[in-house]
Design an enzyme around this catalytic site. Structure first.
Site, PDB file in Angstrom:
ATOM      1  N   TYR A  73       0.843  -1.209   0.000  1.00 50.86           N
ATOM      2  CA  TYR A  73       0.000   0.000   0.000  1.00 50.86           C
ATOM      3  C   TYR A  73       0.873   1.252   0.000  1.00 50.86           C
ATOM      4  O   TYR A  73       0.575   2.245  -0.670  1.00 50.86           O
ATOM      5  CB  TYR A  73      -0.923   0.010   1.229  1.00 50.86           C
ATOM      6  CG  TYR A  73      -1.926   1.136   1.144  1.00 50.86           C
ATOM      7  CD1 TYR A  73      -3.140   0.951   0.494  1.00 50.86           C
ATOM      8  CD2 TYR A  73      -1.641   2.399   1.672  1.00 50.86           C
ATOM      9  CE1 TYR A  73      -4.049   1.979   0.364  1.00 50.86           C
ATOM     10  CE2 TYR A  73      -2.538   3.435   1.549  1.00 50.86           C
ATOM     11  CZ  TYR A  73      -3.744   3.232   0.899  1.00 50.86           C
ATOM     12  OH  TYR A  73      -4.637   4.259   0.764  1.00 50.86           O
ATOM     13  N   PHE A 125      -7.918  21.896 -24.610  1.00 54.63           N
ATOM     14  CA  PHE A 125      -8.171  20.467 -24.698  1.00 54.63           C
ATOM     15  C   PHE A 125      -9.390  20.180 -23.821  1.00 54.63           C
ATOM     16  O   PHE A 125      -9.574  20.811 -22.784  1.00 54.63           O
ATOM     17  CB  PHE A 125      -6.971  19.597 -24.289  1.00 54.63           C
ATOM     18  CG  PHE A 125      -7.302  18.148 -24.517  1.00 54.63           C
ATOM     19  CD1 PHE A 125      -7.410  17.663 -25.804  1.00 54.63           C
ATOM     20  CD2 PHE A 125      -7.612  17.308 -23.460  1.00 54.63           C
ATOM     21  CE1 PHE A 125      -7.817  16.358 -26.043  1.00 54.63           C
ATOM     22  CE2 PHE A 125      -8.009  16.006 -23.688  1.00 54.63           C
ATOM     23  CZ  PHE A 125      -8.115  15.522 -24.982  1.00 54.63           C
ATOM     24  N   THR A 126     -10.179  19.187 -24.237  1.00 58.46           N
ATOM     25  CA  THR A 126     -11.488  18.959 -23.618  1.00 58.46           C
ATOM     26  C   THR A 126     -11.405  18.805 -22.093  1.00 58.46           C
ATOM     27  O   THR A 126     -12.039  19.556 -21.351  1.00 58.46           O
ATOM     28  CB  THR A 126     -12.137  17.710 -24.240  1.00 58.46           C
ATOM     29  OG1 THR A 126     -11.196  16.630 -24.205  1.00 58.46           O
ATOM     30  CG2 THR A 126     -12.552  17.967 -25.680  1.00 58.46           C
ATOM     31  N   ASP A 216       1.128  20.619 -20.220  1.00 53.76           N
ATOM     32  CA  ASP A 216       0.404  19.367 -20.381  1.00 53.76           C
ATOM     33  C   ASP A 216       1.339  18.518 -21.236  1.00 53.76           C
ATOM     34  O   ASP A 216       1.343  18.624 -22.459  1.00 53.76           O
ATOM     35  CB  ASP A 216      -0.936  19.600 -21.081  1.00 53.76           C
ATOM     36  CG  ASP A 216      -1.638  18.289 -21.421  1.00 53.76           C
ATOM     37  OD1 ASP A 216      -1.014  17.218 -21.256  1.00 53.76           O
ATOM     38  OD2 ASP A 216      -2.795  18.332 -21.871  1.00 53.76           O
ATOM     39  N   LYS A 259      -0.319   8.084 -23.311  1.00 51.76           N
ATOM     40  CA  LYS A 259       0.133   8.426 -24.666  1.00 51.76           C
ATOM     41  C   LYS A 259       1.640   8.160 -24.772  1.00 51.76           C
ATOM     42  O   LYS A 259       2.055   7.012 -24.880  1.00 51.76           O
ATOM     43  CB  LYS A 259      -0.210   9.881 -24.989  1.00 51.76           C
ATOM     44  CG  LYS A 259      -1.689  10.119 -25.284  1.00 51.76           C
ATOM     45  CD  LYS A 259      -2.537  10.203 -24.060  1.00 51.76           C
ATOM     46  CE  LYS A 259      -3.912  10.774 -24.299  1.00 51.76           C
ATOM     47  NZ  LYS A 259      -4.742  10.745 -23.082  1.00 51.76           N
ATOM     48  N   ARG A 397     -13.590  15.623 -33.780  1.00 55.90           N
ATOM     49  CA  ARG A 397     -12.912  16.701 -33.057  1.00 55.90           C
ATOM     50  C   ARG A 397     -13.377  18.012 -33.688  1.00 55.90           C
ATOM     51  O   ARG A 397     -12.677  18.631 -34.488  1.00 55.90           O
ATOM     52  CB  ARG A 397     -11.384  16.580 -33.155  1.00 55.90           C
ATOM     53  CG  ARG A 397     -10.783  15.357 -32.511  1.00 55.90           C
ATOM     54  CD  ARG A 397     -10.532  15.438 -31.018  1.00 55.90           C
ATOM     55  NE  ARG A 397     -11.694  15.297 -30.168  1.00 55.90           N
ATOM     56  CZ  ARG A 397     -11.618  15.053 -28.854  1.00 55.90           C
ATOM     57  NH1 ARG A 397     -10.459  14.908 -28.240  1.00 55.90           N
ATOM     58  NH2 ARG A 397     -12.705  14.963 -28.136  1.00 55.90           N
ATOM     59  N   PHE A 464     -19.168  14.985 -26.029  1.00 54.92           N
ATOM     60  CA  PHE A 464     -18.777  14.140 -27.170  1.00 54.92           C
ATOM     61  C   PHE A 464     -18.661  12.666 -26.802  1.00 54.92           C
ATOM     62  O   PHE A 464     -18.830  11.800 -27.654  1.00 54.92           O
ATOM     63  CB  PHE A 464     -17.449  14.635 -27.776  1.00 54.92           C
ATOM     64  CG  PHE A 464     -16.302  14.635 -26.796  1.00 54.92           C
ATOM     65  CD1 PHE A 464     -16.100  15.694 -25.940  1.00 54.92           C
ATOM     66  CD2 PHE A 464     -15.440  13.558 -26.725  1.00 54.92           C
ATOM     67  CE1 PHE A 464     -15.058  15.692 -25.021  1.00 54.92           C
ATOM     68  CE2 PHE A 464     -14.392  13.545 -25.816  1.00 54.92           C
ATOM     69  CZ  PHE A 464     -14.206  14.616 -24.959  1.00 54.92           C
TER      70      PHE A 464
HETATM   71  N1  PM9 Z   1      -6.632  12.534 -24.602  1.00 58.27           N
HETATM   72  C1  PM9 Z   1      -7.370  11.506 -26.585  1.00 58.27           C
HETATM   73  O1  PM9 Z   1      -7.964  10.583 -27.149  1.00 58.27           O
HETATM   74  C2  PM9 Z   1      -8.231  10.636 -24.397  1.00 58.27           C
HETATM   75  C3  PM9 Z   1      -9.546  11.107 -23.975  1.00 58.27           C
HETATM   76  S1  PM9 Z   1     -10.225  12.601 -24.562  1.00 58.27           S
HETATM   77  C4  PM9 Z   1     -10.961  12.159 -25.989  1.00 58.27           C
HETATM   78  O2  PM9 Z   1      -6.694  12.361 -27.214  1.00 58.27           O
HETATM   79  C5  PM9 Z   1      -4.278  15.859 -23.539  1.00 58.27           C
HETATM   80  C6  PM9 Z   1      -3.569  16.700 -24.499  1.00 58.27           C
HETATM   81  C7  PM9 Z   1      -4.948  14.709 -23.921  1.00 58.27           C
HETATM   82  C8  PM9 Z   1      -5.662  13.923 -22.965  1.00 58.27           C
HETATM   83  C9  PM9 Z   1      -6.409  12.804 -23.331  1.00 58.27           C
HETATM   84  C10 PM9 Z   1      -5.637  14.353 -21.617  1.00 58.27           C
HETATM   85  C11 PM9 Z   1      -6.372  13.593 -20.554  1.00 58.27           C
HETATM   86  C12 PM9 Z   1      -4.969  15.496 -21.288  1.00 58.27           C
HETATM   87  N2  PM9 Z   1      -4.319  16.216 -22.233  1.00 58.27           N
HETATM   88  O3  PM9 Z   1      -7.296  10.641 -20.901  1.00 58.27           O
HETATM   89  O4  PM9 Z   1      -7.286  11.493 -18.599  1.00 58.27           O
HETATM   90  O5  PM9 Z   1      -4.897  14.361 -25.209  1.00 58.27           O
HETATM   91  O6  PM9 Z   1      -5.352  10.184 -19.386  1.00 58.27           O
HETATM   92  O7  PM9 Z   1      -5.707  12.420 -20.253  1.00 58.27           O
HETATM   93  C13 PM9 Z   1      -7.385  11.586 -25.154  1.00 58.27           C
HETATM   94  P1  PM9 Z   1      -6.483  11.116 -19.750  1.00 58.27           P
END
Ligand code: PM9
Length: 474
Positions: A73, A125-126, A216, A259, A397, A464
């Site tokens: 843990y 970004f979303t 980011d 990523k 997008r 979306f």
């Molecule tokens: N990006 C993508 O497919 C996954 C979900 S949103 C459709 O591009 C940036 C630049 C991203 C991103 C996720 C996140 C969030 C932050 N910044 O999905 O929570 O492209 O790990 O990261 C997606 P998490």
């Protein structure tokens, strides 16, 4: 000298079968999914280009690391391995793991934004904007205008427009700005990088005003690769060194390890600011778990750590980007409108012709379907049509992703209305990319018959992901 092929610097040890379906079956499935590719079952998809997030193939070295998970843990050995990897590769001293990127964004936004403060970002970004707004912050777009024009060939469309930052400070004052949120390879702009020169100037501006930069860092390695390929003075410099130089301009970063870091789950906050680190450690225990695991298993942290070292291998990142270029090149040849540039120029001695592309090829749905008005969701429509044609899954997008303005309640109407064909890392071959290209070409030839959609269900946040649509019957 004639051109030599540069192949992937790995071979395939394990395979996962793909399922092919009929057009009739897919018509049924897209209807059931409300014409939203997020709502399809993965087993009904043939080639999945929905996202590069969490979809990487891990290496044998990462899988071996999974067996060394220390699932204590507190104080897991794997946390310290991860901490060392972040320190060595990103150059930040402190790290707080989180289960994925948006968890890091949540904690950062809650801790660093006072209600009413602005957060300038090089395009939204979303999830990042959502967390900024939930913390009472206001998103301010400071990307250069070229980024909003899909046909503009500027090599660094992720650059920040410093005049826009000046305007914000003049109008609102320095204290109205929480921090600069700077994203490498800007996702919503088509995976477009910033240049080191621009970053240097932005950092000087931020330093003058005492405003921190929080990256980011989700796709920072791909940005480092474009700097190596496109920016004078960086040819031949290892991506690893370029990445460190980029990060040295920031106080810290949020990260979606799903990523660049080549894993299926994970994220972190990294920083040199001890006070921010301490507060993030305090907050992570409320939302994620103890600060030495942050919602991750020990084995997951080990895989992230190993992925961090693998991602900065120059041969790997070159082959990744070249695969994106392969797909983009085929679409461009066929005259299909895509976001430009996907291209850069390699040093002569690399024997590389055009190492183009970021994490995805972005098809310009406005020019693909000029007869579908933006409030009939051309990109959503095109993504659904692509699935029906070939079982290839892409992602909208455009206006659906942009959501509604929280003050007016109206649709935000972005200039970019795109279908993202996102390429998972180390997963598909170029023959798969050819199948995708041929499907896009078929659709382009028959584009006039494609009709728009109406939205019949709209979630209030990040719509979306779960919105549902029906075809407009003329
Ligand atoms: N990006 C993508 O497919 C996954 C979900 S949103 C459709 O591009 C940036 C630049 C991203 C991103 C996720 C996140 C969030 C932050 N910044 O999905 O929570 O492209 O790990 O990261 C997606 P998490």
């Amino acid at each position: 000298m004639h051109k030599r092929t540069i192949a992937e610097p790995y071979k395939i040890k394990v395979v996962e079968p793909l399922r092919m379906t009929t057009r009739h079956y897919r018509e049924e499935k897209i209807r059931e999914a409300g014409h939203n590719t997020f709502l399809l079952r993965s087993e009904d998809v043939y080639i999945d280009l929905l996202t590069d997030s969490g979809t990487s193939a891990m290496s044998d070295n990462q899988w071996a690391g999974m067996m060394l998970g220390d699932e204590a843990y507190a104080g897991s050995r794997n946390f310290y391995t991860l901490e060392r990897a972040v320190q060595e590769i990103y150059g930040f001293r402190y790290i707080v793991p989180t289960h994925q990127g948006r968890a890091a964004e949540h904690i950062t936004s809650q801790l660093r934004i006072e209600p009413g403060q602005y957060v300038p970002m090089n395009m939204y970004f979303t999830t990042t904007r959502e967390h900024v707004e939930r913390a009472g912050g206001i998103f301010y777009d400071c990307i250069i205008d070229e980024a909003h024009d899909p046909a503009n060939p500027h090599p660094f469309k992720g650059n920040v427009d410093i005049a826009k930052l000046d305007r914000l400070v003049q109008e609102k004052g320095r204290d109205a700005i929480a921090y600069l949120s700077i994203a490498p390879c800007v996702n919503m702009a088509g995976g477009q990088p910033f240049s080191m020169d621009n970053l240097h100037r932005v950092a000087a501006w931020a330093g003058r005003h005492g405003i921190p930069i929080i990256f980011d860092a989700t796709r920072a390695v791909e940005n480092a690769y474009f700097i190596q390929q496109r920016e004078p003075g960086y040819a031949g410099k290892p991506v690893r060194e370029i990445l460190q130089e980029m990060m040295s301009y920031g106080e810290g970063c949020t990260m979606s390890s799903k990523k660049d870091n080549l894993v299926n789950i994970g994220g972190f906050i990294a920083t040199n600011n001890e006070e921010f680190f301490t507060r993030a450690k305090e907050m992570v225990v409320v939302f994620e778990g103890l600060h030495t695991y942050g919602g991750l298993a020990g084995r997951d942290m080990e895989a992230v750590a190993r992925g961090i070292y693998e991602m900065v291998d120059d041969a790997y990142i070159a082959s990744r980007v070249r695969q994106v270029e392969h797909l983009g090149g085929r679409l461009r040849e066929a005259g299909i409108p895509i976001v430009e540039p996907i291209g850069g120029h390699a040093p002569e001695d690399a024997l590389v012709d055009r190492p183009d592309g970021g994490h995805a090829v972005f098809v310009d749905a406005k020019r693909f379907l000029p007869h579908v008005p933006q409030d009939e969701f051309p990109a959503q429509t095109l993504a659904a049509a692509l699935y029906v044609d070939s079982g290839v899954r892409g992602m909208e997008r455009g206006i659906v992703s942009a959501g509604r303005d929280p003050t007016t309640g109206n649709h935000r109407v972005p200039k970019l209305e795109l279908v993202r064909l996102t390429i998972p890392r180390r997963v598909y071959t170029n023959l798969h990319m050819d199948v995708v290209a041929e499907s896009c070409i078929t659709l382009y030839e028959g584009r006039k018959a494609i009709r728009g959609l109406k939205m019949v269900y709209e979630p209030p946040e990040l719509r979306f992901f779960q919105a549902r649509f029906e075809p407009i019957i003329p």
